[in-house]
Design a protein around this motif. Structure first.
Motif, PDB file in Angstrom:
ATOM      1  N   VAL A 203      46.510  23.637 -27.541  1.00 53.31           N
ATOM      2  CA  VAL A 203      47.507  23.130 -26.594  1.00 53.31           C
ATOM      3  C   VAL A 203      48.874  23.135 -27.271  1.00 53.31           C
ATOM      4  N   HIS A 204      49.914  23.550 -26.516  1.00 50.70           N
ATOM      5  CA  HIS A 204      51.268  23.601 -27.071  1.00 50.70           C
ATOM      6  C   HIS A 204      52.138  22.438 -26.612  1.00 50.70           C
ATOM      7  N   TYR A 217      51.138  18.632 -16.591  1.00 50.14           N
ATOM      8  CA  TYR A 217      51.317  20.069 -16.810  1.00 50.14           C
ATOM      9  C   TYR A 217      51.099  20.359 -18.292  1.00 50.14           C
ATOM     10  N   GLN A 218      50.495  21.500 -18.564  1.00 49.11           N
ATOM     11  CA  GLN A 218      50.199  21.868 -19.945  1.00 49.11           C
ATOM     12  C   GLN A 218      50.576  23.315 -20.211  1.00 49.11           C
ATOM     13  N   GLN A 219      51.432  23.521 -21.224  1.00 48.94           N
ATOM     14  CA  GLN A 219      51.661  24.857 -21.760  1.00 48.94           C
ATOM     15  C   GLN A 219      50.716  25.039 -22.930  1.00 48.94           C
ATOM     16  N   ASN A 220      49.887  26.064 -22.852  1.00 45.66           N
ATOM     17  CA  ASN A 220      48.852  26.302 -23.840  1.00 45.66           C
ATOM     18  C   ASN A 220      49.118  27.632 -24.531  1.00 45.66           C
ATOM     19  N   HIS A 221      48.514  27.818 -25.678  1.00 40.89           N
ATOM     20  CA  HIS A 221      48.549  29.120 -26.350  1.00 40.89           C
ATOM     21  C   HIS A 221      47.976  30.211 -25.443  1.00 40.89           C
ATOM     22  N   SER A 243      54.295  35.998 -18.868  1.00 41.41           N
ATOM     23  CA  SER A 243      53.455  35.878 -20.049  1.00 41.41           C
ATOM     24  C   SER A 243      52.565  34.656 -19.893  1.00 41.41           C
ATOM     25  N   THR A 244      51.417  34.672 -20.548  1.00 37.58           N
ATOM     26  CA  THR A 244      50.555  33.503 -20.582  1.00 37.58           C
ATOM     27  C   THR A 244      50.859  32.618 -21.784  1.00 37.58           C
TER      28      THR A 244
END
Length: 360
Positions: A203-204, A217-221, A243-244
């Motif tokens: 998780v980022h 909300y989650q920005q993940n690798h 991009s993912t």
């Protein structure tokens, strides 16, 4: 009474503060503060104006800095910021969060500490490290870091944390018990067939929607996600993004459907904005649709990255949006992302961006 907007910057060489009136057209930069320590995250209490900074590295050691005069003077303390004798020493404090008179600090190697005296002394929230999964936590590229701290403003016993690369964990009782909350998030770097583990995701960043504490909300690798049940289940909202992969996320101060991201071009392709053209991507419907906001941002040779805590919004109307780059530039929008201005440059690499609105 007139108000001032402060943008709080943590950098690799100290803390900086950019300051403006509510028109947000002209900015004054102050700093560096905190004796040019590496400052990983600055936060503020909007009720009191107190600013705290999470700092340190393996050379300086860990500490939390504090200013009660909007950054003019600072003190710092590391009292209690240590694991038991014989355990790996704490290298740095990486994240801060406050609620109900308590201040929380996430550290490296990953662990959580709490202060009940405004950062003067700290106690280890040790049950997190007693979780059965702890022996299997693996470090991300920057190390094993607790970098995201999300506290329910209506129930301060509910806390979500993000650890790279162990995933999201949740407590509903102030840290006495913990459970992983990663269902639906991928770990593409694991062997095929093991891509959706109970824990171990990279998780980022995690952020909470305003007035909806179960909307996260989650920005993940490995993708961008939304949860509507406090992280029990995550759904992908990356369709429409270039991009993912990315690091920061910032929510609108009043609209739970509006979110801002800065996607990068991937984990192994340079980690800069796609096609070297800077854009902040905005959704107005919880991630169903995305729009690239580019007006005023560099569209040629912009080999910039934005780190996980280096994006924020302010609480004005219209909301301001801000992000800092790893090359030391700070960009601001006073109209919710429609138009952008470079308000500072040539700073040290910017590690975090937060805001504070105060009376003049």
């Amino acid at each position: 009474m007139a108000k001032q907007v402060l943008v709080l910057l943590g950098t690799k060489k100290g803390a900086f503060i950019a300051q403006s009136d509510t028109a947000r057209r002209s900015w004054k930069l102050r700093g560096p503060y905190c004796e040019t320590w590496p400052m990983n995250h600055l936060v503020a209490n909007p009720a009191t104006g107190t600013i705290w900074g999470a700092g340190g590295n393996e050379w300086f050691g860990p500490a939390v800095w504090k200013s009660t005069d909007l950054g003019e003077t600072w003190t710092h303390s590391s009292n209690g910021l240590a694991y038991a004798e014989g355990e790996e020493p704490i290298k740095a404090v990486w994240s801060l969060g406050s609620a109900n008179g308590s201040l929380y600090a996430g550290v490296q190697p990953a662990g959580l500490f709490r202060s009940d005296d405004a950062g003067e002394s700290w106690q280890h929230v040790e049950n997190l490290q007693k979780h059965p999964s702890r022996p299997h936590w693996n470090p991300g590229g920057a190390g094993l870091i607790l970098h995201s701290l999300v506290i329910d403003p209506n129930d301060h016993g509910r806390i979500w944390i993000g650890i790279s690369a162990a995933g999201v964990f949740y407590t509903g009782d102030g840290g006495k018990t913990w459970e992983p909350r990663n269902l639906g998030t991928r770990a593409d770097f694991l062997p095929e067939g093991e891509n959706y583990p109970e824990f171990g995701q990279c998780v980022h960043n995690i952020v909470m929607a305003p007035d909806m504490p179960d909307r996260l909300y989650q920005q993940n690798h490995c993708g961008m996600y939304r949860s509507d049940d406090g992280g029990k289940r995550w759904i992908s909202i990356e369709k429409g993004l270039p991009s993912t992969f990315g690091f920061p996320a910032a929510t609108h101060p009043r609209d739970p459907e509006t979110l801002y991201l800065v996607p990068l071009n991937g984990d192994s392709a340079g980690r800069f904005v796609p096609d070297a053209k800077a854009a902040v991507w905005r959704t107005r419907d919880g991630g169903s649709n995305w729009q690239a906001m580019r007006n005023g941002l560099p569209q040629e040779n912009a080999y910039i990255g934005v780190l996980r805590q280096a994006m924020a919004t302010d609480r004005l109307d219209p909301a301001g949006v801000y992000f800092g780059t790893s090359s030391g530039a700070l960009f601001a929008s006073a109209d919710e992302g429609e138009n952008w201005t470079n308000i500072a440059q040539h700073l040290p690499p910017i590690l975090s961006v937060e805001t504070l609105v105060v009376d003049s």
